[in-house]
Write a protein that holds these residues in place. Structure first.
Motif, PDB file in Angstrom:
ATOM      1  N   LEU A  62     -31.096  64.849  -4.249  1.00 18.07           N
ATOM      2  CA  LEU A  62     -30.097  63.770  -4.325  1.00 18.07           C
ATOM      3  C   LEU A  62     -30.446  62.614  -3.389  1.00 18.07           C
ATOM      4  O   LEU A  62     -30.269  61.449  -3.759  1.00 18.07           O
ATOM      5  N   PHE A  66     -31.029  58.850  -4.786  1.00 17.20           N
ATOM      6  CA  PHE A  66     -30.246  57.695  -4.354  1.00 17.20           C
ATOM      7  C   PHE A  66     -31.126  56.614  -3.737  1.00 17.20           C
ATOM      8  O   PHE A  66     -30.879  55.418  -3.942  1.00 17.20           O
ATOM      9  N   PRO A  94     -18.704  52.959  -8.626  1.00 15.02           N
ATOM     10  CA  PRO A  94     -19.299  54.301  -8.548  1.00 15.02           C
ATOM     11  C   PRO A  94     -18.981  55.018  -7.235  1.00 15.02           C
ATOM     12  O   PRO A  94     -18.800  56.238  -7.232  1.00 15.02           O
ATOM     13  N   VAL A  95     -18.887  54.276  -6.148  1.00 16.33           N
ATOM     14  CA  VAL A  95     -18.539  54.904  -4.869  1.00 16.33           C
ATOM     15  C   VAL A  95     -17.122  55.456  -4.931  1.00 16.33           C
ATOM     16  O   VAL A  95     -16.852  56.578  -4.479  1.00 16.33           O
ATOM     17  N   LEU A  98     -17.110  58.620  -6.951  1.00 14.86           N
ATOM     18  CA  LEU A  98     -17.626  59.752  -6.180  1.00 14.86           C
ATOM     19  C   LEU A  98     -16.604  60.267  -5.178  1.00 14.86           C
ATOM     20  O   LEU A  98     -16.487  61.476  -4.973  1.00 14.86           O
ATOM     21  N   LEU A 101     -14.129  62.241  -7.161  1.00 16.96           N
ATOM     22  CA  LEU A 101     -14.712  63.527  -7.555  1.00 16.96           C
ATOM     23  C   LEU A 101     -14.712  64.507  -6.384  1.00 16.96           C
ATOM     24  O   LEU A 101     -14.468  65.709  -6.578  1.00 16.96           O
ATOM     25  N   GLY A 102     -14.970  64.012  -5.183  1.00 18.18           N
ATOM     26  CA  GLY A 102     -14.902  64.870  -4.003  1.00 18.18           C
ATOM     27  C   GLY A 102     -13.495  65.396  -3.771  1.00 18.18           C
ATOM     28  O   GLY A 102     -13.309  66.580  -3.463  1.00 18.18           O
TER      29      GLY A 102
END
Length: 123
Positions: A62, A66, A94-95, A98, A101-102
């Motif tokens: 990852l 990135f 996108p940040v 993420l 999602l966390g």
């Protein structure tokens, strides 16, 4: 006789001739970035070749992904030379996704733990 200055006409921007001819980064920058992409891809393949396992494997993959994506976006997509508002418009969503999602991952683990605690039938 002194010349009068006309303040009603808009001043010509100093960088107008730069934009008229087009602003292009040097070929050296592209070659350096291409070299870094090659090095990062080599490191990414070495992770598989050396058979690194576990969280270290996925963390390295990852990280290299990135870094390569950041170089491509910054240089080849010319984001390094864009206005800050455009950079935020492209990179901020996108940040945020993420981060959400966390949060969902943490909530999913909590929900699973709660269900296993209260809904497991006793023998």
């Amino acid at each position: 006789m002194a010349h009068a200055v006309n303040h009603s006409a808009p001043a010509e921007p100093a960088s107008a001739d730069v934009h008229a001819h087009g602003q292009q980064p040097s070929i050296k920058l592209y070659l350096v970035v291409w070299g870094w992409l090659f090095v990062l891809s080599t490191f990414s393949y070495l992770v598989d070749y050396l058979q690194i396992q576990g969280y270290l494997r996925w963390g390295l993959i990852l990280l290299f992904m990135f870094l390569k994506a950041g170089l491509i976006i910054a240089v080849f997509m010319h984001m390094a030379w864009e206005r800050l508002s455009l950079i935020y418009a492209v990179l901020l969503p996108p940040v945020v996704v993420l981060v959400f999602l966390g949060i969902l991952l943490i909530e999913a683990n909590y929900t699973l733990l709660t269900r296993m605690t209260f809904f497991v039938t006793a023998p």
